[in-house]
Design a protein around this motif. Sequence first.
Motif, PDB file in Angstrom:
ATOM      1  N   VAL A   1       0.812  -1.213   0.000  1.00  0.00           N
ATOM      2  CA  VAL A   1       0.000   0.000   0.000  1.00  0.00           C
ATOM      3  C   VAL A   1       0.847   1.265   0.000  1.00  0.00           C
ATOM      4  O   VAL A   1       2.007   1.265   0.398  1.00  0.00           O
ATOM      5  CB  VAL A   1      -0.943   0.032   1.221  1.00  0.00           C
ATOM      6  N   CYS A   2       0.211   2.352  -0.417  1.00  0.00           N
ATOM      7  CA  CYS A   2       0.832   3.675  -0.335  1.00  0.00           C
ATOM      8  C   CYS A   2       0.587   4.236   1.065  1.00  0.00           C
ATOM      9  O   CYS A   2      -0.193   3.672   1.847  1.00  0.00           O
ATOM     10  CB  CYS A   2       0.246   4.592  -1.404  1.00  0.00           C
ATOM     11  N   LYS A   3       1.226   5.345   1.371  1.00  0.00           N
ATOM     12  CA  LYS A   3       1.087   5.931   2.703  1.00  0.00           C
ATOM     13  C   LYS A   3      -0.361   6.320   3.029  1.00  0.00           C
ATOM     14  O   LYS A   3      -0.822   6.035   4.131  1.00  0.00           O
ATOM     15  CB  LYS A   3       2.022   7.126   2.842  1.00  0.00           C
ATOM     16  N   PRO A   4      -1.115   6.950   2.116  1.00  0.00           N
ATOM     17  CA  PRO A   4      -2.498   7.306   2.451  1.00  0.00           C
ATOM     18  C   PRO A   4      -3.413   6.098   2.702  1.00  0.00           C
ATOM     19  O   PRO A   4      -4.391   6.217   3.432  1.00  0.00           O
ATOM     20  CB  PRO A   4      -2.982   8.103   1.232  1.00  0.00           C
ATOM     21  N   CYS A   5      -3.098   4.946   2.148  1.00  0.00           N
ATOM     22  CA  CYS A   5      -3.968   3.766   2.285  1.00  0.00           C
ATOM     23  C   CYS A   5      -3.530   2.814   3.398  1.00  0.00           C
ATOM     24  O   CYS A   5      -4.160   1.772   3.597  1.00  0.00           O
ATOM     25  CB  CYS A   5      -4.036   3.003   0.956  1.00  0.00           C
ATOM     26  N   ILE A   6      -2.487   3.162   4.142  1.00  0.00           N
ATOM     27  CA  ILE A   6      -1.978   2.215   5.143  1.00  0.00           C
ATOM     28  C   ILE A   6      -3.001   1.942   6.246  1.00  0.00           C
ATOM     29  O   ILE A   6      -3.134   0.809   6.705  1.00  0.00           O
ATOM     30  CB  ILE A   6      -0.620   2.670   5.716  1.00  0.00           C
ATOM     31  N   GLU A   7      -3.744   2.949   6.656  1.00  0.00           N
ATOM     32  CA  GLU A   7      -4.743   2.736   7.715  1.00  0.00           C
ATOM     33  C   GLU A   7      -5.812   1.741   7.259  1.00  0.00           C
ATOM     34  O   GLU A   7      -6.206   0.856   8.029  1.00  0.00           O
ATOM     35  CB  GLU A   7      -5.381   4.069   8.101  1.00  0.00           C
TER      36      GLU A   7
ATOM     37  N   LYS B   1      10.963   0.872   0.783  1.00  0.00           N
ATOM     38  CA  LYS B   1      12.130   1.619   0.342  1.00  0.00           C
ATOM     39  C   LYS B   1      13.391   1.184   1.081  1.00  0.00           C
ATOM     40  O   LYS B   1      14.490   1.372   0.594  1.00  0.00           O
ATOM     41  CB  LYS B   1      11.907   3.116   0.545  1.00  0.00           C
ATOM     42  N   GLU B   2      13.215   0.600   2.268  1.00  0.00           N
ATOM     43  CA  GLU B   2      14.359   0.208   3.086  1.00  0.00           C
ATOM     44  C   GLU B   2      14.637  -1.291   3.049  1.00  0.00           C
ATOM     45  O   GLU B   2      15.614  -1.741   3.648  1.00  0.00           O
ATOM     46  CB  GLU B   2      14.123   0.634   4.535  1.00  0.00           C
ATOM     47  N   THR B   3      13.798  -2.058   2.388  1.00  0.00           N
ATOM     48  CA  THR B   3      13.923  -3.513   2.416  1.00  0.00           C
ATOM     49  C   THR B   3      14.050  -4.086   1.013  1.00  0.00           C
ATOM     50  O   THR B   3      13.319  -3.690   0.120  1.00  0.00           O
ATOM     51  CB  THR B   3      12.683  -4.132   3.105  1.00  0.00           C
ATOM     52  N   GLN B   4      14.962  -5.010   0.842  1.00  0.00           N
ATOM     53  CA  GLN B   4      15.142  -5.732  -0.419  1.00  0.00           C
ATOM     54  C   GLN B   4      14.743  -7.189  -0.190  1.00  0.00           C
ATOM     55  O   GLN B   4      15.052  -7.759   0.852  1.00  0.00           O
ATOM     56  CB  GLN B   4      16.609  -5.674  -0.854  1.00  0.00           C
ATOM     57  N   PHE B   5      14.066  -7.778  -1.156  1.00  0.00           N
ATOM     58  CA  PHE B   5      13.664  -9.173  -1.057  1.00  0.00           C
ATOM     59  C   PHE B   5      14.418  -9.972  -2.116  1.00  0.00           C
ATOM     60  O   PHE B   5      14.509  -9.557  -3.270  1.00  0.00           O
ATOM     61  CB  PHE B   5      12.159  -9.321  -1.282  1.00  0.00           C
ATOM     62  N   ALA B   6      14.929 -11.133  -1.743  1.00  0.00           N
ATOM     63  CA  ALA B   6      15.735 -11.942  -2.651  1.00  0.00           C
ATOM     64  C   ALA B   6      14.903 -12.563  -3.772  1.00  0.00           C
ATOM     65  O   ALA B   6      15.309 -12.555  -4.930  1.00  0.00           O
ATOM     66  CB  ALA B   6      16.455 -13.032  -1.867  1.00  0.00           C
ATOM     67  N   ASP B   7      13.735 -13.098  -3.434  1.00  0.00           N
ATOM     68  CA  ASP B   7      12.953 -13.859  -4.421  1.00  0.00           C
ATOM     69  C   ASP B   7      11.595 -13.262  -4.714  1.00  0.00           C
ATOM     70  O   ASP B   7      10.712 -13.952  -5.228  1.00  0.00           O
ATOM     71  CB  ASP B   7      12.763 -15.300  -3.929  1.00  0.00           C
ATOM     72  N   TRP B   8      11.381 -11.990  -4.393  1.00  0.00           N
ATOM     73  CA  TRP B   8      10.062 -11.392  -4.591  1.00  0.00           C
ATOM     74  C   TRP B   8      10.197  -9.920  -4.911  1.00  0.00           C
ATOM     75  O   TRP B   8      10.927  -9.189  -4.236  1.00  0.00           O
ATOM     76  CB  TRP B   8       9.226 -11.579  -3.325  1.00  0.00           C
ATOM     77  N   ASP B   9       9.521  -9.493  -5.952  1.00  0.00           N
ATOM     78  CA  ASP B   9       9.458  -8.075  -6.298  1.00  0.00           C
ATOM     79  C   ASP B   9       8.086  -7.550  -5.916  1.00  0.00           C
ATOM     80  O   ASP B   9       7.076  -8.056  -6.419  1.00  0.00           O
ATOM     81  CB  ASP B   9       9.684  -7.869  -7.796  1.00  0.00           C
ATOM     82  N   PRO B  10       8.007  -6.573  -5.022  1.00  0.00           N
ATOM     83  CA  PRO B  10       6.699  -6.041  -4.633  1.00  0.00           C
ATOM     84  C   PRO B  10       6.022  -5.338  -5.805  1.00  0.00           C
ATOM     85  O   PRO B  10       6.698  -4.837  -6.708  1.00  0.00           O
ATOM     86  CB  PRO B  10       7.027  -5.058  -3.510  1.00  0.00           C
ATOM     87  N   PRO B  11       4.706  -5.307  -5.804  1.00  0.00           N
ATOM     88  CA  PRO B  11       3.992  -4.588  -6.867  1.00  0.00           C
ATOM     89  C   PRO B  11       4.360  -3.110  -6.845  1.00  0.00           C
ATOM     90  O   PRO B  11       4.681  -2.562  -5.789  1.00  0.00           O
ATOM     91  CB  PRO B  11       2.520  -4.776  -6.513  1.00  0.00           C
ATOM     92  N   ARG B  12       4.312  -2.504  -7.976  1.00  0.00           N
ATOM     93  CA  ARG B  12       4.643  -1.080  -8.060  1.00  0.00           C
ATOM     94  C   ARG B  12       3.499  -0.200  -7.575  1.00  0.00           C
ATOM     95  O   ARG B  12       3.727   0.911  -7.126  1.00  0.00           O
ATOM     96  CB  ARG B  12       5.013  -0.700  -9.486  1.00  0.00           C
ATOM     97  N   LYS B  13       2.264  -0.687  -7.664  1.00  0.00           N
ATOM     98  CA  LYS B  13       1.104   0.120  -7.293  1.00  0.00           C
ATOM     99  C   LYS B  13       0.462  -0.394  -6.011  1.00  0.00           C
ATOM    100  O   LYS B  13       0.510  -1.578  -5.700  1.00  0.00           O
ATOM    101  CB  LYS B  13       0.065   0.110  -8.404  1.00  0.00           C
ATOM    102  N   CYS B  14      -0.175   0.510  -5.320  1.00  0.00           N
ATOM    103  CA  CYS B  14      -0.935   0.215  -4.107  1.00  0.00           C
ATOM    104  C   CYS B  14      -2.077  -0.749  -4.436  1.00  0.00           C
ATOM    105  O   CYS B  14      -2.654  -0.689  -5.521  1.00  0.00           O
ATOM    106  CB  CYS B  14      -1.495   1.532  -3.567  1.00  0.00           C
ATOM    107  N   ASP B  15      -2.395  -1.630  -3.490  1.00  0.00           N
ATOM    108  CA  ASP B  15      -3.496  -2.578  -3.676  1.00  0.00           C
ATOM    109  C   ASP B  15      -4.867  -1.904  -3.644  1.00  0.00           C
ATOM    110  O   ASP B  15      -5.857  -2.492  -4.062  1.00  0.00           O
ATOM    111  CB  ASP B  15      -3.457  -3.662  -2.594  1.00  0.00           C
TER     112      ASP B  15
END
Length: 55
Positions: free
Chosen positions: A4-10, A30-44
């Motif tokens: 999610v984006c910051k406005p949708c976190i709640e 922005k602070e975390t890298q995943f070895a086997d997974w790329d997070p979606p670019r857009k908010c859910d």
Amino acid sequence: MYCVCKPCIEKALERFVDEYEDAPDVVDLKETQFADWDPPRKCDFCDEPAAFLVV
């Protein structure tokens, strides 16, 4: 799990607690890298860039 984006976190936190009846962990994408997974670019919940992972 929600990306999610910051406005949708709640909304994501509320939905997670309703669904799993437990407090989620929130990861800053922005602070975390995943070895086997790329997070979606857009908010859910909207079209903004995803900034957090709620798991």
